[in-house]
Design a protein around this motif. Structure first.
Motif, PDB file in Angstrom:
ATOM      1  N   THR A 145       0.830  -1.202   0.000  1.00 30.04           N
ATOM      2  CA  THR A 145       0.000   0.000   0.000  1.00 30.04           C
ATOM      3  C   THR A 145       0.867   1.257   0.000  1.00 30.04           C
ATOM      4  O   THR A 145       2.054   1.218   0.322  1.00 30.04           O
ATOM      5  CB  THR A 145      -0.935   0.034   1.228  1.00 30.04           C
ATOM      6  N   CYS A 146       0.241   2.355  -0.337  1.00 31.48           N
ATOM      7  CA  CYS A 146       0.851   3.683  -0.346  1.00 31.48           C
ATOM      8  C   CYS A 146       1.400   4.017   1.049  1.00 31.48           C
ATOM      9  O   CYS A 146       0.843   3.582   2.057  1.00 31.48           O
ATOM     10  CB  CYS A 146      -0.237   4.676  -0.758  1.00 31.48           C
ATOM     11  N   ASN A 197      -4.953   2.852   1.485  1.00 33.80           N
ATOM     12  CA  ASN A 197      -5.002   1.443   1.088  1.00 33.80           C
ATOM     13  C   ASN A 197      -4.760   1.218  -0.395  1.00 33.80           C
ATOM     14  O   ASN A 197      -4.820   0.080  -0.854  1.00 33.80           O
ATOM     15  CB  ASN A 197      -6.344   0.828   1.482  1.00 33.80           C
ATOM     16  N   LEU A 198      -4.496   2.280  -1.146  1.00 34.44           N
ATOM     17  CA  LEU A 198      -4.256   2.126  -2.574  1.00 34.44           C
ATOM     18  C   LEU A 198      -2.866   1.545  -2.817  1.00 34.44           C
ATOM     19  O   LEU A 198      -1.938   1.797  -2.049  1.00 34.44           O
ATOM     20  CB  LEU A 198      -4.387   3.473  -3.284  1.00 34.44           C
ATOM     21  N   PRO A 199      -2.699   0.782  -3.888  1.00 34.83           N
ATOM     22  CA  PRO A 199      -1.371   0.230  -4.186  1.00 34.83           C
ATOM     23  C   PRO A 199      -0.426   1.328  -4.658  1.00 34.83           C
ATOM     24  O   PRO A 199      -0.849   2.328  -5.239  1.00 34.83           O
ATOM     25  CB  PRO A 199      -1.642  -0.776  -5.308  1.00 34.83           C
ATOM     26  N   PRO A 200       0.867   1.157  -4.423  1.00 32.82           N
ATOM     27  CA  PRO A 200       1.818   2.181  -4.859  1.00 32.82           C
ATOM     28  C   PRO A 200       1.912   2.234  -6.382  1.00 32.82           C
ATOM     29  O   PRO A 200       1.860   1.213  -7.054  1.00 32.82           O
ATOM     30  CB  PRO A 200       3.142   1.725  -4.252  1.00 32.82           C
ATOM     31  N   VAL A 258       6.910   4.902  -1.066  1.00 29.56           N
ATOM     32  CA  VAL A 258       6.143   4.509  -2.243  1.00 29.56           C
ATOM     33  C   VAL A 258       4.808   5.230  -2.118  1.00 29.56           C
ATOM     34  O   VAL A 258       4.298   5.418  -1.021  1.00 29.56           O
ATOM     35  CB  VAL A 258       5.947   2.974  -2.363  1.00 29.56           C
ATOM     36  N   VAL A 259       4.264   5.663  -3.243  1.00 31.06           N
ATOM     37  CA  VAL A 259       3.074   6.500  -3.175  1.00 31.06           C
ATOM     38  C   VAL A 259       2.126   6.179  -4.337  1.00 31.06           C
ATOM     39  O   VAL A 259       2.574   5.803  -5.419  1.00 31.06           O
ATOM     40  CB  VAL A 259       3.475   8.000  -3.161  1.00 31.06           C
TER      41      VAL A 259
END
Length: 102
Positions: A6-7, A17-20, A39-40
């Motif tokens: 996750t970000c 909770n979003l993927p990087p 990571v973002v």
């Protein structure tokens, strides 16, 4: 490289909770190195860049160019291995493999 799922950003103490989508690093001005800092996801990219710039001005993170490298996902469903891997597939799973017989 194995990345977090996750970000890295937290908003009001709650993690995103979003993927990087980007690996964030700082490239030193003298060219001596590059340091991964986070990571973002796409939603938080601009906000993190502004925050890192503020932290650089305050001396909390090293001076240098903030670099966003897009994450490239690589997946595979192939089996490449040793004889034991083929035995596992054929015997334990009941599936035929395309193993080359010597």
């Amino acid at each position: 490289m194995l990345l977090p799922e996750t970000c890295s950003i937290k908003v009001d103490g709650v993690g995103c909770n979003l993927p990087p989508a980007h690996v964030v690093s700082i490239q030193s001005r003298d060219g001596s190195g590059e340091y991964m800092v986070a990571v973002v996801c796409d939603d938080h990219k601009d906000g993190l860049e502004k925050r890192l710039q503020e932290m650089q001005k305050a001396g909390r993170v090293p001076e240098g160019r903030i670099h966003f490298q897009p994450v490239k996902l690589v997946v595979t469903d192939c089996v490449a291995g040793m004889e034991e891997d083929y035995v596992d597939i054929e015997l334990k799973r009941g599936a035929n493999s395309d193993r080359k017989l010597a």
